[in-house]
Design an enzyme around this catalytic site. Sequence first.
Site, PDB file in Angstrom:
ATOM      1  N   HIS A   8      -8.018 -19.902  10.590  1.00  0.00           N
ATOM      2  CA  HIS A   8      -7.046 -19.346  11.528  1.00  0.00           C
ATOM      3  C   HIS A   8      -7.052 -20.122  12.840  1.00  0.00           C
ATOM      4  O   HIS A   8      -8.099 -20.525  13.342  1.00  0.00           O
ATOM      5  CB  HIS A   8      -7.365 -17.881  11.826  1.00  0.00           C
ATOM      6  CG  HIS A   8      -6.894 -16.928  10.766  1.00  0.00           C
ATOM      7  ND1 HIS A   8      -5.583 -16.890  10.328  1.00  0.00           N
ATOM      8  CD2 HIS A   8      -7.561 -15.975  10.061  1.00  0.00           C
ATOM      9  CE1 HIS A   8      -5.456 -15.959   9.397  1.00  0.00           C
ATOM     10  NE2 HIS A   8      -6.640 -15.390   9.207  1.00  0.00           N
ATOM     11  N   CYS A  43      -2.757 -22.576  12.084  1.00  0.00           N
ATOM     12  CA  CYS A  43      -1.571 -22.297  12.889  1.00  0.00           C
ATOM     13  C   CYS A  43      -1.754 -22.805  14.318  1.00  0.00           C
ATOM     14  O   CYS A  43      -2.875 -22.928  14.809  1.00  0.00           O
ATOM     15  CB  CYS A  43      -1.299 -20.799  12.917  1.00  0.00           C
ATOM     16  SG  CYS A  43      -0.997 -20.061  11.293  1.00  0.00           S
TER      17      CYS A  43
END
Length: 334
Positions: free
Chosen positions: A120, A176
């Site tokens: 993440h 991301c």
Amino acid sequence: MRSVDAEPYMPPFERQFTGPQGNQFAYQYSRCNGKKKALCIGINYRGQQAELKGCINDALNVKRFLCTTYGYKEEDIVMLTDDMKNPRQTPTHRNMIDAMHWLVRDAKPNDSLFFHFSGHGGQTKDYDGDEEDGYDEVIYPVDYKTNGHIVDDLMHDIMVKPLPTGCRLTAIFDCCHSGSALDLPYMYSTEGKIKEPNIAAEIGQGLLGMASSYAKKDMGGLIKGGLGILKVASGGAQKAEEYTRRTKTSPADVISWSGCKDSQTSADTVEGGQAAGAMSHAFITVLSRNKNLSYQQLLNSIRDVLRSKYSQKPQLAASHPIVCRNACGPFDCS
């Protein structure tokens, strides 16, 4: 443009200079014939609400790729994944920071270091003025809920600043909001040109983001979009770029590949029947077909692989201007 089948073009190995006359920075390409070390981190966040599926596979696949294609040795690769039973091999905040220090420790000219992160990523408010949009990029350890994220400024301080002249570090961020995740000052387009702040486009993107946030009743997104527009309109983007080039240009040879723009997300998907990160899979796929690609060719080829299925646009950044458009492959100049 050279043929993708051509032999790799050797970059100039003598010292290069960038910057205005009287205030120039020196840097040097690595021959990549020294020590090879790698750090591969894959975090699925097992049992957590935002669990992913392909990140551990990404780390294992990258390790295998480095060993079979570029001659890295298993004993010179540190793996941090959240399925490890050894507590020192789990990707906690502490272990990730320690492993980053290990990667660059005793680095020498012509070494070839490699960093890979799949997990993440996100953003947090920028406090030192080096971000065009006003937000730093971050990555999340497995224990981020208790020990917090790791900011791009810190990763740059640990893995880029200590590197000597002519040492190569190649980094891949498959997460991301990762476009500028290593805070390198030169971002490249698919045409092989250094990107400059596009004021009209950034204001337009900010307005679009605010409209989308309004429709979703996302007040945080509205505030963030408004702050971004204010920074761009006041000339903050140009100031951030100037500050970054002044403080983060390196004498080393650092290249970063990111799965998407700072404003985008990266896909956790299935490729060939196996869970994987889209960027990690595309990177390995392209270089397995032809390891002699230039940086520009590699960027375009990765985007070609992803274009039909994903909206994310991988990014290429460097610690210095890439004076050789047809630089050798990302790990081996020998």
